[in-house]
Enzyme design. Structure first.
Site, mmCIF file in Angstrom:
data_model
loop_
_atom_site.group_PDB
_atom_site.id
_atom_site.type_symbol
_atom_site.label_atom_id
_atom_site.label_comp_id
_atom_site.label_asym_id
_atom_site.label_seq_id
_atom_site.Cartn_x
_atom_site.Cartn_y
_atom_site.Cartn_z
ATOM 1 N N GLU A 200 0.471 -0.665 0.240
ATOM 2 C CA GLU A 200 0.114 -0.115 0.303
ATOM 3 C C GLU A 200 0.688 1.454 -0.485
ATOM 4 O O GLU A 200 1.765 1.313 0.179
ATOM 5 C CB GLU A 200 -1.104 -0.192 1.137
ATOM 6 C CG GLU A 200 -0.164 0.461 2.105
ATOM 7 C CD GLU A 200 -1.383 0.121 3.794
ATOM 8 O OE1 GLU A 200 -2.152 -0.094 3.349
ATOM 9 O OE2 GLU A 200 -1.260 0.532 4.582
ATOM 10 N N LYS A 201 0.325 2.582 -0.297
ATOM 11 C CA LYS A 201 1.089 3.407 -0.129
ATOM 12 C C LYS A 201 1.722 3.496 0.850
ATOM 13 O O LYS A 201 1.454 3.696 2.132
ATOM 14 C CB LYS A 201 -0.265 5.011 -0.964
ATOM 15 C CG LYS A 201 0.229 6.291 -1.066
ATOM 16 C CD LYS A 201 1.051 6.068 -1.490
ATOM 17 C CE LYS A 201 1.942 7.625 -2.276
ATOM 18 N NZ LYS A 201 3.085 7.626 -3.115
ATOM 19 N N GLU A 275 -7.756 0.515 13.966
ATOM 20 C CA GLU A 275 -6.393 1.219 13.516
ATOM 21 C C GLU A 275 -6.521 2.775 12.120
ATOM 22 O O GLU A 275 -6.361 2.117 11.214
ATOM 23 C CB GLU A 275 -5.302 0.991 13.828
ATOM 24 C CG GLU A 275 -5.100 0.246 15.149
ATOM 25 C CD GLU A 275 -3.849 0.142 15.291
ATOM 26 O OE1 GLU A 275 -2.948 -0.673 16.630
ATOM 27 O OE2 GLU A 275 -2.911 -0.802 14.810
ATOM 28 N N GLU A 288 -5.620 -1.057 9.853
ATOM 29 C CA GLU A 288 -5.870 -2.689 10.722
ATOM 30 C C GLU A 288 -6.680 -2.495 11.606
ATOM 31 O O GLU A 288 -7.387 -1.339 12.488
ATOM 32 C CB GLU A 288 -4.452 -3.761 11.054
ATOM 33 C CG GLU A 288 -4.225 -3.070 11.933
ATOM 34 C CD GLU A 288 -3.401 -3.754 12.879
ATOM 35 O OE1 GLU A 288 -3.439 -5.375 13.054
ATOM 36 O OE2 GLU A 288 -2.487 -3.713 13.700
ATOM 37 N N ARG A 292 -8.591 -7.774 19.861
ATOM 38 C CA ARG A 292 -9.109 -7.657 21.063
ATOM 39 C C ARG A 292 -8.654 -6.519 21.844
ATOM 40 O O ARG A 292 -8.486 -5.444 21.330
ATOM 41 C CB ARG A 292 -7.679 -8.367 21.468
ATOM 42 C CG ARG A 292 -6.428 -7.863 20.854
ATOM 43 C CD ARG A 292 -4.988 -7.606 20.563
ATOM 44 N NE ARG A 292 -3.747 -7.384 19.878
ATOM 45 C CZ ARG A 292 -3.347 -6.475 19.518
ATOM 46 N NH1 ARG A 292 -3.741 -5.159 21.323
ATOM 47 N NH2 ARG A 292 -2.790 -6.321 18.996
ATOM 48 N N VAL A 295 -3.443 -2.996 24.807
ATOM 49 C CA VAL A 295 -2.778 -2.248 25.999
ATOM 50 C C VAL A 295 -2.460 -0.949 26.983
ATOM 51 O O VAL A 295 -3.391 -0.865 27.462
ATOM 52 C CB VAL A 295 -0.737 -1.975 26.047
ATOM 53 C CG1 VAL A 295 -0.261 -1.661 26.650
ATOM 54 C CG2 VAL A 295 -0.221 -4.000 25.059
HETATM 55 P P1 ADP Z 1 1.670 -4.178 13.002
HETATM 56 O O1 ADP Z 1 0.019 -5.181 13.502
HETATM 57 O O2 ADP Z 1 2.864 -4.898 13.237
HETATM 58 O O3 ADP Z 1 0.805 -2.942 14.518
HETATM 59 P P2 ADP Z 1 0.271 -1.435 11.828
HETATM 60 O O4 ADP Z 1 -0.286 -1.807 10.237
HETATM 61 O O5 ADP Z 1 -0.536 -1.692 13.126
HETATM 62 O O6 ADP Z 1 1.102 -2.884 12.012
HETATM 63 O O7 ADP Z 1 1.455 -1.079 11.681
HETATM 64 C C1 ADP Z 1 1.780 -0.706 12.353
HETATM 65 C C2 ADP Z 1 2.832 0.645 12.026
HETATM 66 O O8 ADP Z 1 3.715 1.066 11.159
HETATM 67 C C3 ADP Z 1 1.709 2.201 12.537
HETATM 68 O O9 ADP Z 1 1.640 2.965 13.430
HETATM 69 C C4 ADP Z 1 2.195 2.965 11.556
HETATM 70 O O10 ADP Z 1 3.419 4.036 12.207
HETATM 71 C C5 ADP Z 1 3.438 2.460 10.466
HETATM 72 N N1 ADP Z 1 2.608 2.096 9.655
HETATM 73 C C6 ADP Z 1 1.315 1.227 8.859
HETATM 74 N N2 ADP Z 1 1.531 1.183 7.570
HETATM 75 C C7 ADP Z 1 1.534 2.589 7.203
HETATM 76 C C8 ADP Z 1 1.355 3.283 6.123
HETATM 77 N N3 ADP Z 1 0.287 2.954 4.586
HETATM 78 N N4 ADP Z 1 2.278 4.437 5.983
HETATM 79 C C9 ADP Z 1 3.085 4.659 7.047
HETATM 80 N N5 ADP Z 1 3.498 4.031 8.132
HETATM 81 C C10 ADP Z 1 2.613 3.256 8.417
#
Ligand code: ADP
Length: 448
Positions: A200-201, A275, A288, A292, A295
């Site tokens: 994704e972007k 999120e 995502e 659950r 924290v």
């Molecule tokens: P995880 O499930 O491993 O926690 P997430 O999808 O919640 O992964 O992403 C965790 C962090 O990664 C986000 O809070 C953000 O900081 C960064 N991140 C994820 N996707 C992107 C995106 N498309 N662009 C910029 N930062 C991203």
């Protein structure tokens, strides 16, 4: 209502669930591994059962051992906490087929939303804004390049089964993309036994803002405001606050409604979090769903005056939610600092060992969620988080002052902790202004 719950977890979240059970008049059973034998929180449960040796694969992640403990102790429900088996659809199914309620969403909802690729599909169906990218897994480097060319660099390769910041690679060009694709795939295969990835972007300098959801089995879904979790290191949260410094009532309603629609589309029940990433113009994009309790749930409890674990247990038991959307009002300001036994001077390497002295801050508006005490030995086998220091105050300025005061009072001796880093953050001009982003700690604060 349940009469006895088994807590399939350890540490501070096990203690948090014990506390909710006690107030609800529900008996609770804690399971523990050999590494946690004698841990102080176990004495607060009604019963405790050893389920195996320290490695989590042989204890906290071993479904058959946990189910045996549940049968021996005759519980009606299992609370999975966070991490371990909390987002494991198979575990939820095993509970269901054993006639024990899994305190979480249905196995179907976990499958649908626990996988980031299928969750993107649900979000699209619910009309929730997504970052440009694909709603299928990407099978080859060539396909990844084609997508990147159509959406433009930078892009991020993400593990569909990802969590804990693993299986993610940012790419600003084709060479980095090919490497990142292969690295993310192999990391995901090792960590999650599922090497599917998507592209994704990549949003530059966004904020991470998430919506807390709670839904009962009668069709009521309520959002309890948002949490701002932009302060991260290696995509792992360090500080969370509510409300988000960038929030407006209009944006909160838009994001809350989007998260609610998504939850309804997936038939989601109990507690969960949607999120989002938010750009500098206030556009938000689905990232995502965490199926659950998280924290950082206490910051939402503080600003909405709710008990989310209690609401989660009530919802799992089939009761109606104790509040409606119109009852939920965000008031005041809450901040949480995750206190990890890590050494900030040595690349945050984990610092397990014996805690020799503890002094816990108190006074107005301070909450300490932790299972440690003086003499406690932090096992090296698990997560390095040893406590969550929270403050609540009428506004953000007072909350920051209160957190500084509380961090100065907090004494944990014998091991290194992240407390000095938190003090630095609380004194940082950009944090005080509320103008940080998800790479701020690594790219700016720690780079200084
Ligand atoms: P995880 O499930 O491993 O926690 P997430 O999808 O919640 O992964 O992403 C965790 C962090 O990664 C986000 O809070 C953000 O900081 C960064 N991140 C994820 N996707 C992107 C995106 N498309 N662009 C910029 N930062 C991203």
């Amino acid at each position: 209502m349940f009469s006895k719950i088994l807590i399939a977890n350890r540490g501070e979240i096990a203690l948090r669930v014990i506390r909710a059970c006690r107030e609800m008049g529900i008996k609770c059973v804690c399971v523990f591994s050999e590494a946690d034998r004698g841990a102080p929180y176990l004495a607060l449960a009604d019963e405790s059962v050893c389920i195996g040796p320290p490695p989590s694969g042989k204890s906290y992640l071993d479904i058959s051992r946990i189910m045996s403990a549940a049968e021996i102790t005759d519980v009606d429900a299992i609370h999975p906490g966070y991490g371990f088996l909390s987002e494991n659809a198979h575990f939820a199914e095993v509970c269901q087929s054993s006639g024990i309620t899994f305190i979480g969403p249905s196995p179907e909802a976990i499958k649908l939303l626990g996988n980031k690729t299928s969750a993107r599909g649900v979000a699209a169906k619910a009309g929730v804004p997504l970052l440009p990218g694909v709603k299928e897994n990407v099978e080859s480097e060539e396909a990844a390049i084609e997508i990147a060319n159509s959406i433009g660099y930078p892009v991020i390769v993400k593990a569909a089964a990802g969590g804990g910041g693993r299986g993610m690679r940012v790419a600003h060009n084709e060479i980095a993309l090919v490497n990142g694709f292969l690295q993310a795939k192999s990391e995901a295969g090792l960590a999650f036994k599922d090497d599917s990835v998507y592209v994704e972007k990549y949003l530059e300098q966004p904020r991470h803002v998430e919506i807390q959801l709670i839904a009962d089995k009668h069709g009521n879904t309520v959002y309890c405001g948002e949490r701002d979790c932009s302060l991260q290191r290696r995509h792992q949260k360090l500080v969370e606050e509510a409300p988000s410094p960038i929030m407006t009532p209009e944006l909160r309603k838009k994001m809350g409604d989007a998260a609610t629609k998504l939850a309804k589309e997936a038939g989601y029940t109990t507690a969960g979090t949607c999120e989002f990433l938010v750009d500098s113009k206030g556009n938000f994009y689905f990232m995502e769903v965490n199926t659950r309790i998280q924290v950082e749930h206490p910051v939402s409890e503080l600003v909405t005056r709710t008990d989310l674990i209690r609401a989660q247990i009530l919802a799992a038991a089939g009761e109606k939610l104790p509040f409606k959307q119109s009852d939920v009002e965000v008031r005041g300001h809450a901040i949480e600092c995750r206190i990890n036994a890590e050494d900030p001077d040595h690349d945050f390497r984990p610092c397990p060992g014996k805690i020799t002295r503890v002094f816990v801050p108190g006074g107005p508006g301070v909450r300490w969620d932790s299972h440690i005490e003086a003499g406690y030995t932090i096992p090296s086998t698990y997560d390095s988080m040893i406590g969550k220091l929270l403050v609540f105050a009428p506004d953000r300025t007072q909350a920051i002052a209160r957190m500084k005061r509380a961090l100065t009072e907090l004494r944990i001796e014998g091991v290194k902790t992240t407390t000095p880093l938190h003090l630095r953050i609380m004194n940082d001009r950009r944090f005080i202004e509320g103008s940080v982003h998800t790479s701020y700690i690594e790219k700016e604060l720690l780079a200084k």
